[in-house]
Design an enzyme around this catalytic site. Structure first.
Site, mmCIF file in Angstrom:
data_model
loop_
_atom_site.group_PDB
_atom_site.id
_atom_site.type_symbol
_atom_site.label_atom_id
_atom_site.label_comp_id
_atom_site.label_asym_id
_atom_site.label_seq_id
_atom_site.Cartn_x
_atom_site.Cartn_y
_atom_site.Cartn_z
ATOM 1 N N PRO A 91 5.464 31.323 66.895
ATOM 2 C CA PRO A 91 5.976 29.926 66.739
ATOM 3 C C PRO A 91 5.823 29.069 67.985
ATOM 4 C CG PRO A 91 8.090 31.472 66.463
ATOM 5 C CD PRO A 91 6.735 32.428 66.588
ATOM 6 N N GLU A 92 5.788 27.833 67.910
ATOM 7 C CA GLU A 92 5.756 26.943 69.236
ATOM 8 C C GLU A 92 6.928 26.201 69.376
ATOM 9 O OE1 GLU A 92 1.619 25.269 69.267
ATOM 10 O OE2 GLU A 92 1.029 27.140 68.114
ATOM 11 N N LYS A 130 10.069 28.911 74.689
ATOM 12 C CA LYS A 130 10.348 29.741 73.633
ATOM 13 C C LYS A 130 11.645 30.568 73.889
ATOM 14 C CE LYS A 130 5.397 29.219 72.785
ATOM 15 N NZ LYS A 130 3.948 29.867 72.803
ATOM 16 N N ARG A 175 -8.161 32.586 72.387
ATOM 17 C CA ARG A 175 -7.163 32.097 70.901
ATOM 18 C C ARG A 175 -8.137 31.034 70.298
ATOM 19 N NH1 ARG A 175 -1.835 31.475 71.844
ATOM 20 N NH2 ARG A 175 -1.611 31.436 69.828
#
Ligand code: ZN
Length: 262
Positions: free
Chosen positions: A2-3, A53, A252
């Protein structure tokens, strides 16, 4: 992973469940945290802050629970005295008369006081959080042009939490699309107008995602958040009609429009 926007939304739900009520239970799995359990009973959670995060759960006695979920950690909200049927390892349990919040599987958990919070290695390393409303476009632009970041390609820079905390892979793709930039650029090569547009996108995209992701348009004045390039390879760009492409960048997946990103 999750960001920032998704992590902040989790924190909002945890806050709604637990803030402002006396704690009836505080339980930690790790032996080095056990000694803090009795001192938290009767205290309150005052706020749950997100720094990139990491989650900072601030207690009324001045202690702060630091947790970073890495890839595996997950929070759950249940009624007090409820057990979840899961094979995950319970690591933290905080309960009030109304709700309990449970943290599973995370291993990066510490209790800090004001002094240890101020020198925490992760928190001192990361940049300002894009969802912090105090952070403005001029500060982002200044940071982009600073000697430390001005020569860095955006492909890697936007995944580096030391630049700005809370960004991640989908935000990287969406920010560059909105600013109409290719990821090979460096801040020192851009015009002032490009830098301004990019700085604005670095804040507006994550903030819009936080406010609107997962919502439906018919219930809101503001447009729902939709991906423009992320996971849209093979589809047409909504700005110029060119087919969106997918590649790999800084290890990525990356998505972009070859028509209008330059
Ligand atoms: Zn396009």
């Amino acid at each position: 992973m999750p960001e920032g926007p998704e992590i902040r939304r989790v924190a909002d739900k945890l806050e709604a469940a637990i803030v402002g009520q006396p704690l009836t239970e505080a339980w930690f799995a790790f032996p080095q945290l056990k000694t803090y359990e009795p001192s938290l009973i009767g205290e309150q959670v005052q706020a749950i802050e997100t720094r990139g995060k990491a989650l900072l759960t601030h207690f009324s006695n001045g202690l702060t629970l630091y947790s970073h979920n890495q890839l595996y950690g997950v929070w759950r909200i249940v009624k007090p005295d409820t057990e979840l049927n899961t094979t995950r390892q319970l690591r933290v349990r905080l309960a009030t008369a109304g709700n309990a919040i449970l943290l599973y599987s995370a291993s990066d958990i510490e209790l800090l006081n004001a002094d240890t919070l101020a020198v925490h290695p992760f928190l001192t390393r990361i940049g300002p959080d894009v969802l912090n409303s105090q952070l403005n476009v001029d500060e982002v632009k200044e940071r982009l042009l600073s000697p430390r970041f001005r020569r860095r390609q955006f492909s890697g820079l936007l995944l580096d939490q030391a630049f700005l905390a809370g960004l991640g892979n989908y935000l990287r793709a969406e920010i560059l699309w909105l600013a109409q930039l290719l990821p090979q650029h460096r801040a020192q090569d851009l015009s002032d107008d490009q830098l301004t547009a990019f700085s604005e996108a670095l804040l507006s995209v994550p903030r819009h995602a936080y406010r609107m992701r997962g919502t439906m348009k018919k219930y809101h004045e503001e447009a729902a958040f939709q991906f423009e390039v992320f996971h849209r390879q093979g589809k047409e760009c909504r700005r110029c009609g060119t087919v969106i492409e997918k590649g790999t960048l800084s290890s990525r997946p990356f998505y972009w429009c070859p028509g209008c990103q330059r």
